[in-house]
Design a protein around this motif. Structure first.
Motif, PDB file in Angstrom:
ATOM      1  N   TYR B 305       5.910   1.666  -0.283  1.00  8.58           N
ATOM      2  CA  TYR B 305       6.860   2.717  -0.662  1.00  8.58           C
ATOM      3  C   TYR B 305       6.986   3.747   0.471  1.00  8.58           C
ATOM      4  N   TRP B 306       5.847   4.218   0.976  1.00  2.00           N
ATOM      5  CA  TRP B 306       5.898   5.233   2.031  1.00  2.00           C
ATOM      6  C   TRP B 306       6.584   4.705   3.290  1.00  2.00           C
ATOM      7  N   HIS B 307       6.451   3.401   3.511  1.00  2.00           N
ATOM      8  CA  HIS B 307       7.131   2.824   4.667  1.00  2.00           C
ATOM      9  C   HIS B 307       8.649   2.880   4.523  1.00  2.00           C
ATOM     10  N   THR B 308       9.137   2.937   3.294  1.00  2.93           N
ATOM     11  CA  THR B 308      10.589   2.993   3.117  1.00  2.93           C
ATOM     12  C   THR B 308      11.119   4.406   3.323  1.00  2.93           C
ATOM     13  N   THR B 309      10.233   5.391   3.391  1.00  3.22           N
ATOM     14  CA  THR B 309      10.694   6.773   3.523  1.00  3.22           C
ATOM     15  C   THR B 309      10.810   7.152   5.002  1.00  3.22           C
ATOM     16  N   PRO B 310      11.678   8.112   5.328  1.00  3.51           N
ATOM     17  CA  PRO B 310      11.788   8.540   6.727  1.00  3.51           C
ATOM     18  C   PRO B 310      10.498   9.233   7.170  1.00  3.51           C
ATOM     19  N   THR B 311      10.229   9.172   8.468  1.00  2.00           N
ATOM     20  CA  THR B 311       8.999   9.766   8.969  1.00  2.00           C
ATOM     21  C   THR B 311       9.051  11.283   8.791  1.00  2.00           C
ATOM     22  N   GLY B 312       8.135  11.783   8.026  1.00  2.08           N
ATOM     23  CA  GLY B 312       8.038  13.229   7.840  1.00  2.08           C
ATOM     24  C   GLY B 312       6.600  13.633   8.038  1.00  2.08           C
ATOM     25  N   GLU B 313       6.308  14.852   7.735  1.00  3.27           N
ATOM     26  CA  GLU B 313       4.985  15.415   7.959  1.00  3.27           C
ATOM     27  C   GLU B 313       3.901  14.661   7.174  1.00  3.27           C
ATOM     28  N   ASN B 314       4.268  14.272   5.951  1.00  2.00           N
ATOM     29  CA  ASN B 314       3.240  13.732   5.052  1.00  2.00           C
ATOM     30  C   ASN B 314       3.138  12.224   5.039  1.00  2.00           C
ATOM     31  N   LYS B 315       4.085  11.575   5.662  1.00  2.00           N
ATOM     32  CA  LYS B 315       4.162  10.125   5.513  1.00  2.00           C
ATOM     33  C   LYS B 315       2.853   9.429   5.902  1.00  2.00           C
ATOM     34  N   TRP B 316       2.427   9.656   7.150  1.00  2.00           N
ATOM     35  CA  TRP B 316       1.260   8.891   7.608  1.00  2.00           C
ATOM     36  C   TRP B 316      -0.046   9.332   6.963  1.00  2.00           C
ATOM     37  N   PRO B 317      -0.256  10.646   6.700  1.00  2.00           N
ATOM     38  CA  PRO B 317      -1.457  11.001   5.935  1.00  2.00           C
ATOM     39  C   PRO B 317      -1.526  10.294   4.579  1.00  2.00           C
ATOM     40  N   HIS B 318      -0.377  10.157   3.913  1.00  2.00           N
ATOM     41  CA  HIS B 318      -0.372   9.440   2.632  1.00  2.00           C
ATOM     42  C   HIS B 318      -0.723   7.968   2.824  1.00  2.00           C
ATOM     43  N   ILE B 319      -0.125   7.392   3.848  1.00  2.00           N
ATOM     44  CA  ILE B 319      -0.382   5.969   4.093  1.00  2.00           C
ATOM     45  C   ILE B 319      -1.868   5.761   4.417  1.00  2.00           C
ATOM     46  N   LEU B 320      -2.425   6.659   5.239  1.00  2.00           N
ATOM     47  CA  LEU B 320      -3.848   6.526   5.578  1.00  2.00           C
ATOM     48  C   LEU B 320      -4.721   6.644   4.326  1.00  2.00           C
ATOM     49  N   GLN B 321      -4.368   7.608   3.474  1.00  2.00           N
ATOM     50  CA  GLN B 321      -5.141   7.794   2.256  1.00  2.00           C
ATOM     51  C   GLN B 321      -5.128   6.529   1.392  1.00  2.00           C
ATOM     52  N   LEU B 322      -3.949   5.915   1.291  1.00  2.00           N
ATOM     53  CA  LEU B 322      -3.840   4.702   0.495  1.00  2.00           C
ATOM     54  C   LEU B 322      -4.625   3.561   1.136  1.00  2.00           C
ATOM     55  N   TYR B 323      -4.572   3.478   2.477  1.00  2.00           N
ATOM     56  CA  TYR B 323      -5.369   2.442   3.153  1.00  2.00           C
ATOM     57  C   TYR B 323      -6.858   2.705   2.969  1.00  2.00           C
ATOM     58  N   ASN B 324      -7.257   3.969   2.976  1.00  2.00           N
ATOM     59  CA  ASN B 324      -8.662   4.305   2.727  1.00  2.00           C
ATOM     60  C   ASN B 324      -9.111   3.753   1.379  1.00  2.00           C
ATOM     61  N   GLN B 325      -8.249   3.944   0.373  1.00  2.00           N
ATOM     62  CA  GLN B 325      -8.606   3.438  -0.960  1.00  2.00           C
ATOM     63  C   GLN B 325      -8.562   1.923  -1.011  1.00  2.00           C
ATOM     64  N   LEU B 326      -7.552   1.351  -0.332  1.00  2.00           N
ATOM     65  CA  LEU B 326      -7.394  -0.105  -0.357  1.00  2.00           C
ATOM     66  C   LEU B 326      -8.593  -0.812   0.268  1.00  2.00           C
ATOM     67  N   ILE B 327      -9.067  -0.274   1.379  1.00  2.00           N
ATOM     68  CA  ILE B 327     -10.177  -0.947   2.061  1.00  2.00           C
ATOM     69  C   ILE B 327     -11.432  -0.895   1.199  1.00  2.00           C
ATOM     70  N   LEU B 328     -11.517   0.104   0.311  1.00  2.00           N
ATOM     71  CA  LEU B 328     -12.678   0.173  -0.587  1.00  2.00           C
ATOM     72  C   LEU B 328     -12.631  -0.902  -1.664  1.00  2.00           C
ATOM     73  N   VAL B 329     -11.429  -1.261  -2.125  1.00  2.00           N
ATOM     74  CA  VAL B 329     -11.366  -2.270  -3.189  1.00  2.00           C
ATOM     75  C   VAL B 329     -11.138  -3.677  -2.662  1.00  2.00           C
ATOM     76  N   ALA B 330     -10.536  -3.814  -1.479  1.00  2.00           N
ATOM     77  CA  ALA B 330     -10.258  -5.166  -0.984  1.00  2.00           C
ATOM     78  C   ALA B 330     -10.354  -5.189   0.544  1.00  2.00           C
ATOM     79  N   TYR B 331     -11.539  -5.534   1.048  1.00  2.00           N
ATOM     80  CA  TYR B 331     -11.692  -5.619   2.506  1.00  2.00           C
ATOM     81  C   TYR B 331     -10.996  -6.852   3.041  1.00  2.00           C
TER      82      TYR B 331
END
Lengths: 113, 417
Positions: B305-331
């Protein structure tokens, strides 16, 4: 590979509630461990606040919290895997807890089986 | 009665649409153990259609015609089988098929059978690549050749893989009855994992043939849609997976250029993104938000979803946060590398270098591609080495071309300075 418990200790209950930035740093560190495929158990946070922490002692003595005699308290734990305890130490060194004066105890896990 | 539309163009289309459904209903009737009989009856039906329609023209309602023909073929088979069972073999046990209730091809029955068939095929007894091949064959009506094309594998290999997988299915005694809640609970995760892999097979396919890849992706979407149509399987997780598929599909056209080279995300022509699919992704992501459980599909859909949004201030911090959670449940190594890329986007390339170096993934081409990207500005000479190593390590021709293009660009830049 061996497993090691990382036990987090803080000095001040005030440090227990992290700011969003601190939370982000913790999460980055934890995910960084997972990204190396070295996270065995993401563990849990142990609440130190009144009503969530009590200690039972001999003779049915129950006290509030873990922190009546020692100032330090355990705030949480995780389990990681590493070849040696030195490697586990290196991983622990990157944790942001040291910025607020906390510490990490590392203990090899001996499984009951 | 006679339709002007040539049977030559109608039949392949109908085959793709109806063959899998017909097989599912027939399998439920004959039992999974006799899957081949169901497939024979379905194939015979289509053969008969091609012969009959060539002479008599296409009937007014081709689908109804097909189902009537299938019903008759099945009845013939059961009758012959009953004679064999009673007269020739003289079994003591009365044949189940003797009662021979009429086969039900109603809409509801087809939908139920198809759902049950998905659950039967996505069986963890089979290795993931076998499950995908099986799904393509049984649930999507792909031929062995088409599967081999999608996998860039030899036909013989696919054939053998399918034979082993089918033997395993027959031995499993899965009941193709309407699914019970217990069956759904115990196997839904495996079903979703297979559909997820099936989609990825299309999306990240080794083949450059965009038509094949689109077809595999849209089949995965279709099967996942079947799950949302049943109350019991319309769970938040299923919706999250569907949202993920919609977001990814929206970029399918933009990911490959006309030479079949992968286009890096930053350089994709966003005009080629399919907005209607993005909207559908949003719809299913909202549906996925019921309940408390956050699955890996939720996290991946969130990232998409975040990849579909234009690059703004929050885009990549959100993506990183989601990847942080993802790596915890599925390495997975790919997730670890994608997370490091997001980390670089938030904290800068230099800060991300130690994050990547400690990953211990130097045997992965993508590791070196990422190192090359991170080092491009601070240490171009090192970056060149990493890109060269990445090119050596990858087996994918399109990836090789993409990396070579990056390498060329880097060298040209180094020559200028």
């Amino acid at each position: 590979m061996k497993e090691f418990a990382l036990i987090f200790r803080l000095n001040d209950v005030a440090d227990f509630k992290p700011s969003p930035e601190q939370m982000q740093e913790r999460m980055n560190w934890l995910a960084g461990v997972a990204a190396q495929n070295k996270l065995v158990d993401k563990g849990n946070t142990l609440l130190p606040i009144p009503g969530s922490a009590k200690t039972v002692k001999p003779d049915n003595v129950v006290t509030d919290g873990p922190y009546t005699e020692i100032k330090e308290f355990i705030s949480g734990y995780i389990v990681i895997k590493a070849d040696t305890i030195d490697e586990a130490v290196e991983i622990a060194k990157g944790n942001p807890i040291f910025q607020v004066g906390g510490n990490i105890e590392i203990r090899e896990v001996l499984k009951r089986d | 009665m006679i339709n002007t539309k040539s049977h030559n163009e109608l039949l392949p289309h109908l085959f793709r649409q109806e063959y899998a459904k017909m097989t599912a209903v027939l399998c439920r009737h004959f039992g999974l153990r006799h899957m081949e009989v169901a497939e024979d009856v379905a194939s015979d039906t289509f053969l008969k259609a091609s012969e009959s329609w060539a002479v008599n023209g296409v009937p007014e309602n081709p689908t109804a015609w097909l189902y009537t023909a299938a019903k008759n073929k099945a009845r013939d088979y059961l009758r012959r089988n009953a004679i064999f069972e009673t007269k020739i073999r003289e079994t003591l046990r009365p044949s189940e098929s003797e009662a021979g209730p009429d086969i039900d091809f109603s809409r509801q029955y087809i939908a139920d059978s198809q759902l049950a068939m998905i659950f039967a095929v996505c069986n963890p007894v089979n290795a993931p690549e076998s499950q995908i091949s099986l799904a393509l064959q049984i649930l999507c009506g792909f031929s062995v050749e088409e599967i081999a094309n999608a996998f860039l594998t030899k036909k013989e290999t696919v054939k053998k893989r399918l034979m082993r997988a089918r033997a395993n299915l027959r031995g499993d005694h899965f009941q193709l009855a309407p699914l019970s809640e217990a069956a759904i609970r115990s196997r839904l995760d495996a079903v979703l994992a297979t559909l997820y892999l099936l989609f990825n097979e299309g999306y990240f396919s080794k083949t450059n043939d965009l038509v094949v890849r689109k077809e595999v992706c849209s089949e995965a979407v279709r099967l996942t849609l079947v799950l949302t149509e049943n109350e019991l399987t319309d769970t938040p997780q299923v919706n999250a997976l569907l949202a993920l598929m919609c977001y990814q599909s929206s970029r399918l056209e933009a990911r490959v250029n006309d030479k079949g080279e992968a286009i890096l995300f930053d350089e994709q022509d966003k005009g080629l993104w399919d907005e209607s699919l993005v909207a559908r992704g949003n719809y299913y992501l909202v549906n996925a938000c019921g309940g408390n459980a956050v699955s890996r599909y939720h996290l991946e859909a969130g990232i998409a979803y975040w990849h579909t949004t234009p690059t703004g201030e929050n885009k990549w911090p959100h993506i990183l946060q989601l990847y942080n959670q993802l790596i915890l449940v599925a390495y997975s190594p790919v997730t670890a590398l994608n997370r490091a890329f997001a980390y670089a986007k938030v904290y800068g390339c230099e800060a991300a270098l130690p994050e990547v170096e400690k990953l211990d993934l130097a045997h992965h081409s993508q590791y070196h591609a990422l190192m090359g990207y991170l080092l491009a500005t601070v240490a171009p000479a090192k970056a060149v080495c990493h890109y060269e190593q990445a090119i050596r390590l990858t087996n994918s021709q399109s990836e090789k071309r993409t990396l070579k293009r990056e390498l060329g660009r880097l060298k040209a830049k180094a020559a200028q300075t």
